[in-house]
Design a protein around this motif. Structure first.
Motif, PDB file in Angstrom:
ATOM      1  N   LEU A  48      54.341 -16.820  48.179  1.00 13.08           N
ATOM      2  CA  LEU A  48      54.542 -16.419  49.555  1.00 13.08           C
ATOM      3  C   LEU A  48      54.512 -14.897  49.649  1.00 13.08           C
ATOM      4  O   LEU A  48      55.389 -14.216  49.111  1.00 13.08           O
ATOM      5  N   GLU A  49      53.502 -14.379  50.334  1.00 14.47           N
ATOM      6  CA  GLU A  49      53.294 -12.936  50.370  1.00 14.47           C
ATOM      7  C   GLU A  49      54.464 -12.213  51.015  1.00 14.47           C
ATOM      8  O   GLU A  49      54.814 -11.101  50.615  1.00 14.47           O
ATOM      9  N   TRP A  50      55.085 -12.825  52.015  1.00 18.72           N
ATOM     10  CA  TRP A  50      56.175 -12.128  52.696  1.00 18.72           C
ATOM     11  C   TRP A  50      57.347 -11.845  51.768  1.00 18.72           C
ATOM     12  O   TRP A  50      58.081 -10.865  51.960  1.00 18.72           O
ATOM     13  N   LEU A  51      57.522 -12.657  50.729  1.00 19.61           N
ATOM     14  CA  LEU A  51      58.607 -12.426  49.786  1.00 19.61           C
ATOM     15  C   LEU A  51      58.358 -11.175  48.949  1.00 19.61           C
ATOM     16  O   LEU A  51      59.275 -10.390  48.696  1.00 19.61           O
ATOM     17  N   ASP A  52      57.128 -10.966  48.527  1.00 20.69           N
ATOM     18  CA  ASP A  52      56.790  -9.720  47.829  1.00 20.69           C
ATOM     19  C   ASP A  52      57.017  -8.524  48.746  1.00 20.69           C
ATOM     20  O   ASP A  52      57.534  -7.487  48.321  1.00 20.69           O
ATOM     21  N   ILE A  53      56.601  -8.655  49.993  1.00 15.22           N
ATOM     22  CA  ILE A  53      56.773  -7.568  50.960  1.00 15.22           C
ATOM     23  C   ILE A  53      58.251  -7.261  51.154  1.00 15.22           C
ATOM     24  O   ILE A  53      58.668  -6.092  51.182  1.00 15.22           O
ATOM     25  N   CYS A  54      59.058  -8.301  51.281  1.00 17.48           N
ATOM     26  CA  CYS A  54      60.491  -8.101  51.500  1.00 17.48           C
ATOM     27  C   CYS A  54      61.128  -7.411  50.310  1.00 17.48           C
ATOM     28  O   CYS A  54      61.961  -6.512  50.460  1.00 17.48           O
ATOM     29  N   ARG A  55      60.733  -7.808  49.129  1.00 13.65           N
ATOM     30  CA  ARG A  55      61.281  -7.156  47.947  1.00 13.65           C
ATOM     31  C   ARG A  55      60.841  -5.697  47.878  1.00 13.65           C
ATOM     32  O   ARG A  55      61.608  -4.822  47.465  1.00 13.65           O
ATOM     33  N   GLY A  56      59.609  -5.406  48.292  1.00 18.42           N
ATOM     34  CA  GLY A  56      59.153  -4.019  48.343  1.00 18.42           C
ATOM     35  C   GLY A  56      59.967  -3.190  49.315  1.00 18.42           C
ATOM     36  O   GLY A  56      60.359  -2.052  49.029  1.00 18.42           O
ATOM     37  N   LEU A  57      60.217  -3.734  50.508  1.00 14.71           N
ATOM     38  CA  LEU A  57      61.073  -3.028  51.468  1.00 14.71           C
ATOM     39  C   LEU A  57      62.464  -2.799  50.898  1.00 14.71           C
ATOM     40  O   LEU A  57      63.062  -1.727  51.067  1.00 14.71           O
ATOM     41  N   THR A  58      62.980  -3.804  50.209  1.00 19.58           N
ATOM     42  CA  THR A  58      64.343  -3.716  49.708  1.00 19.58           C
ATOM     43  C   THR A  58      64.478  -2.676  48.608  1.00 19.58           C
ATOM     44  O   THR A  58      65.492  -1.957  48.549  1.00 19.58           O
ATOM     45  N   ILE A  59      63.491  -2.558  47.734  1.00 18.94           N
ATOM     46  CA  ILE A  59      63.607  -1.563  46.672  1.00 18.94           C
ATOM     47  C   ILE A  59      63.528  -0.148  47.243  1.00 18.94           C
ATOM     48  O   ILE A  59      64.160   0.781  46.724  1.00 18.94           O
ATOM     49  N   ILE A  60      62.804   0.031  48.336  1.00 19.51           N
ATOM     50  CA  ILE A  60      62.819   1.334  49.016  1.00 19.51           C
ATOM     51  C   ILE A  60      64.221   1.631  49.531  1.00 19.51           C
ATOM     52  O   ILE A  60      64.735   2.755  49.398  1.00 19.51           O
ATOM     53  N   LEU A  61      64.868   0.612  50.091  1.00 21.50           N
ATOM     54  CA  LEU A  61      66.221   0.797  50.612  1.00 21.50           C
ATOM     55  C   LEU A  61      67.226   1.045  49.488  1.00 21.50           C
ATOM     56  O   LEU A  61      68.231   1.746  49.697  1.00 21.50           O
ATOM     57  N   VAL A  62      66.989   0.475  48.313  1.00 18.60           N
ATOM     58  CA  VAL A  62      67.854   0.765  47.166  1.00 18.60           C
ATOM     59  C   VAL A  62      67.827   2.261  46.858  1.00 18.60           C
ATOM     60  O   VAL A  62      68.873   2.910  46.703  1.00 18.60           O
ATOM     61  N   VAL A  63      66.623   2.817  46.750  1.00 23.54           N
ATOM     62  CA  VAL A  63      66.496   4.242  46.442  1.00 23.54           C
ATOM     63  C   VAL A  63      67.095   5.078  47.566  1.00 23.54           C
ATOM     64  O   VAL A  63      67.808   6.068  47.317  1.00 23.54           O
ATOM     65  N   LEU A  64      66.842   4.702  48.809  1.00 22.94           N
ATOM     66  CA  LEU A  64      67.407   5.428  49.949  1.00 22.94           C
ATOM     67  C   LEU A  64      68.928   5.391  49.905  1.00 22.94           C
ATOM     68  O   LEU A  64      69.602   6.385  50.210  1.00 22.94           O
ATOM     69  N   HIS A  65      69.492   4.249  49.529  1.00 18.49           N
ATOM     70  CA  HIS A  65      70.948   4.138  49.433  1.00 18.49           C
ATOM     71  C   HIS A  65      71.503   5.122  48.407  1.00 18.49           C
ATOM     72  O   HIS A  65      72.504   5.801  48.651  1.00 18.49           O
ATOM     73  N   HIS A  66      70.840   5.224  47.284  1.00 20.76           N
ATOM     74  CA  HIS A  66      71.303   6.136  46.253  1.00 20.76           C
ATOM     75  C   HIS A  66      71.115   7.597  46.656  1.00 20.76           C
ATOM     76  O   HIS A  66      71.964   8.442  46.371  1.00 20.76           O
ATOM     77  N   VAL A  67      70.012   7.897  47.311  1.00 29.42           N
ATOM     78  CA  VAL A  67      69.758   9.269  47.758  1.00 29.42           C
ATOM     79  C   VAL A  67      70.797   9.693  48.797  1.00 29.42           C
ATOM     80  O   VAL A  67      71.346  10.796  48.730  1.00 29.42           O
ATOM     81  N   THR A  68      71.073   8.823  49.758  1.00 31.82           N
ATOM     82  CA  THR A  68      72.075   9.177  50.773  1.00 31.82           C
ATOM     83  C   THR A  68      73.474   9.232  50.171  1.00 31.82           C
ATOM     84  O   THR A  68      74.310  10.023  50.613  1.00 31.82           O
ATOM     85  N   GLY A  69      73.744   8.405  49.152  1.00 33.92           N
ATOM     86  CA  GLY A  69      75.037   8.498  48.483  1.00 33.92           C
ATOM     87  C   GLY A  69      75.237   9.865  47.859  1.00 33.92           C
ATOM     88  O   GLY A  69      76.313  10.465  47.963  1.00 33.92           O
ATOM     89  N   ALA A  70      74.197  10.374  47.203  1.00 34.62           N
ATOM     90  CA  ALA A  70      74.269  11.717  46.634  1.00 34.62           C
ATOM     91  C   ALA A  70      74.315  12.766  47.737  1.00 34.62           C
ATOM     92  O   ALA A  70      75.002  13.787  47.620  1.00 34.62           O
ATOM     93  N   GLY A  71      73.591  12.512  48.841  1.00 27.64           N
ATOM     94  CA  GLY A  71      73.563  13.471  49.944  1.00 27.64           C
ATOM     95  C   GLY A  71      74.908  13.676  50.604  1.00 27.64           C
ATOM     96  O   GLY A  71      75.175  14.738  51.184  1.00 27.64           O
TER      97      GLY A  71
END
Length: 392
Positions: free
Chosen positions: A35-58
């Motif tokens: 299911l392609e949407w599952l790959d897409i969702c995981r891609g969006l989520t890993i971006i949010l993981v990095v954003l979460h860590h960046v804002t935590g440091a910010g």
């Protein structure tokens, strides 16, 4: 009162259908639809993981109590959805695989290769990294630290608790799926109806609250974010939706408006508690915990639904975006393991004082935190080095 709130994703703080690249990989060769949407969702989520860590440091660099601080804090709290989302997707995909072909031997072997080995290796590598940077244990304590709290508690580095959590979930999912034995595809062939999602959600919420009170009265664990039982609700919902192919997409088609509204309401109710937790203000722990569960589970459903919506855009730009997100999803474990090294170095650069520049820096660091690990993962993809480093 004993603190039973989940340990927040550590500030400066993971599947889905790609058989060989899942943070919590699914069975190979099971005839499961990709299911392609599952790959897409995981891609969006890993971006949010990095954003979460960046804002935590910010948060350490933004002026406390200023507008910029609360803006960064808001993004950091919103992105707490990432772990429940990954676990929800893991449960959904696992439930899609046919029960008749399940093999404990093959299943445990794949988890050992794709989860246990990377967990042990990267715990050792990050312990070495901490020693090199002067924050590691003394020479006589290194082996003991590697074992505990490193492996046993998932504290080899701030993000490695997720792999410990994923290992627990990998063991739990077969037993959770026993609850739906006789349902799913087999039940559909027999003309039987699936469990009503409303009852599943209520049952999961009741079980989740029960675990909260068991911890409050019996376990007394202060940090439960790496405990799989703390995420029973997204796991149960994922299994219930994955037991019937296309059930989630049908739910999203019928109830997207209600899900979006419920998610927005849950976020509005949760944010004050989320702010209080970070700012060390007086806090109702039960309200905080329940709000976190409600928001993150609904957000996992909404983010998954938005990933389904992306499939509708057939423009050239939409195609490129889907391919990019799909690749991010397929290589999400690699990005997850590598990005803290990059963010460690970026965090030691000078932060500009103007708010606008700090916002741009958050965006830049997020792009670099995703893009550079992605480039490295693609460079070694399919090579023996990738198997040794990431188990795939």
């Amino acid at each position: 009162m004993t603190d039973t709130r989940p340990a927040p994703l550590p500030s400066p703080s993971p599947t889905v259908p790609a058989e060989a690249s899942d943070l919590l990989p699914a069975e190979r060769g099971q005839g499961r639809p990709r299911l392609e949407w599952l790959d897409i969702c995981r891609g969006l989520t890993i971006i949010l993981v990095v954003l979460h860590h960046v804002t935590g440091a910010g948060l350490d660099h933004a002026p406390t109590a200023g507008k910029l601080y609360y803006a960064v804090l808001s993004v950091n709290r919103v992105t707490q959805l990432v772990v429940p989302t990954f676990l929800f997707l893991s449960a959904l995909v696992f439930a899609l695989s046919p029960l008749a072909r399940f093999s404990w031997r093959r299943y445990l072997s794949s988890r050992a290769r794709q989860l246990l080995w990377p967990y042990v290796l990267w715990t050792a590598l990050y312990l070495g990294f901490k020693i090199l940077t002067g924050v590691g244990p003394e020479a006589g304590q290194r082996l003991a630290t590697f074992w505990n709290p490193g492996l046993l508690q998932g504290k080899g580095y701030f993000h490695l608790y997720y792999l410990l959590l994923a290992l627990q979930v990998a063991l739990l999912l077969p037993f959770i799926r026993l609850l739906i034995r006789g349902r799913g595809q087999d039940a559909r062939e027999q003309g039987r109806r699936p469990l009503h999602l409303g009852w599943v959600a209520l049952g999961g919420a009741a079980l989740q609250l029960g675990i909260y009170f068991v911890n409050l009265r019996v376990w007394h664990l202060n940090s439960v974010g790496s405990l799989a039982l703390w995420y029973v609700l997204p796991l149960v919902m994922g299994v219930a939706l994955g037991a019937w192919p296309e059930r989630f997409t049908a739910l999203w088609a019928r109830r997207r408006g209600w899900l979006l509204a419920a998610c927005a309401l849950a976020l509005a109710l949760y944010l004050p508690s989320g702010f209080a937790e970070v700012l060390h203000r007086p806090l109702n722990v039960l309200a905080y915990t329940a709000g976190n569960w409600a928001y993150t589970v609904l957000a996992a459903l909404v983010l998954s639904g938005l990933s389904v919506e992306l499939l509708r855009y057939s423009t050239p730009l939409g195609e490129k975006l889907r391919r990019l997100l799909g690749r991010l999803g397929q290589l999400s474990l690699q990005i997850y393991l590598l990005h803290p090294l990059l963010l460690w170095g970026l965090d030691r650069l000078a932060y500009p004082k103007p708010a606008a520049l700090q916002v741009l820096l958050v965006v830049l660091y997020t792009v670099l935190g995703v893009g550079l690990p992605l480039a490295f993962a693609r460079l070694i993809e399919g090579r023996r080095l990738s198997v040794w480093l990431f188990g795939r």
